[in-house]
Design a protein around this motif. Sequence first.
Motif, short mmCIF file in Angstrom:
data_model
loop_
_atom_site.label_atom_id
_atom_site.label_comp_id
_atom_site.label_asym_id
_atom_site.label_seq_id
_atom_site.Cartn_x
_atom_site.Cartn_y
_atom_site.Cartn_z
N GLU A 33 0.68 -1.26 -0.01
CA GLU A 33 -0.11 -0.04 0.14
C GLU A 33 0.72 1.31 0.01
N TYR A 59 1.71 -10.36 -3.78
CA TYR A 59 1.11 -9.55 -2.70
C TYR A 59 1.67 -10.66 -1.44
N GLU A 79 -10.33 -11.20 6.78
CA GLU A 79 -10.49 -9.69 6.30
C GLU A 79 -9.51 -9.33 5.70
N ALA A 80 -8.20 -9.59 6.13
CA ALA A 80 -6.67 -9.32 5.62
C ALA A 80 -6.70 -9.98 4.13
N ARG A 81 -7.06 -11.06 3.93
CA ARG A 81 -7.13 -11.85 2.74
C ARG A 81 -7.93 -11.01 1.78
N SER A 82 -9.20 -10.55 2.29
CA SER A 82 -10.02 -10.11 1.28
C SER A 82 -9.49 -8.60 0.96
N GLU A 83 -8.92 -7.95 1.77
CA GLU A 83 -8.30 -6.45 1.32
C GLU A 83 -6.93 -6.92 0.30
N ALA A 84 -6.26 -7.78 0.81
CA ALA A 84 -5.27 -8.36 -0.16
C ALA A 84 -5.68 -8.64 -1.61
N GLU A 85 -6.65 -9.30 -1.62
CA GLU A 85 -7.10 -9.71 -2.93
C GLU A 85 -7.62 -8.48 -3.73
N GLN A 86 -8.16 -7.60 -3.04
CA GLN A 86 -8.74 -6.30 -3.60
C GLN A 86 -7.83 -5.47 -4.08
N LEU A 87 -6.65 -5.30 -3.28
CA LEU A 87 -5.53 -4.53 -3.68
C LEU A 87 -4.99 -5.07 -4.96
#
Length: 175
Positions: A33, A59, A79-87
């Motif tokens: 990020e 990532y 949640e962290a995995r979901s955010e990572a996938e989005q990024l």
Amino acid sequence: MDEDDDNKPETEASPDEQTEGNTERVMLVVVDESEELEIALRYACRRARHTGGRVALLYVLERSEFQTWLGVGELLAQEARSEAEQLLQRAAKRVTEMAGSMPILYLREGVTNDVLFKLLEEEDSISILVLGANTGPGGPGPLVSTLTGKSVGRLRVPVTIVPDNLTEEHIDAIS
């Protein structure tokens, strides 16, 4: 070349021929990020486009420290995995726009330095690592500092470090 050659159907290479003759350059960018990500992406995409190469994105999900509270740890990990996938998907969209091809995506868990070295060992197709560097008082960033220090001997590919003070025009001119 005569007209008949233009009308001959192209033959596909066998899988063995495709891998043996594959000299595609893969430029790996570590996704995070940081503000420097955009300049690393731009440089890698432009180089890939100009050299017939491809961009790969990595990532790394750092391990959670909430292992003792299993339910909380699992929720935070999801949640962290979901955010990572989005990024990663946003970065992949930028690569597709700039390079004109879909990137190779890697989403791994662990310590960034360790995961990076392991990926470089596993994937022979990766031919260059492209990183953005902060030129401000905070320094270039932990990964750049590590890779230009004692760990440089562990690398099997060259590293291109793109300083964040370059303009888009300058990046375009040198890539």
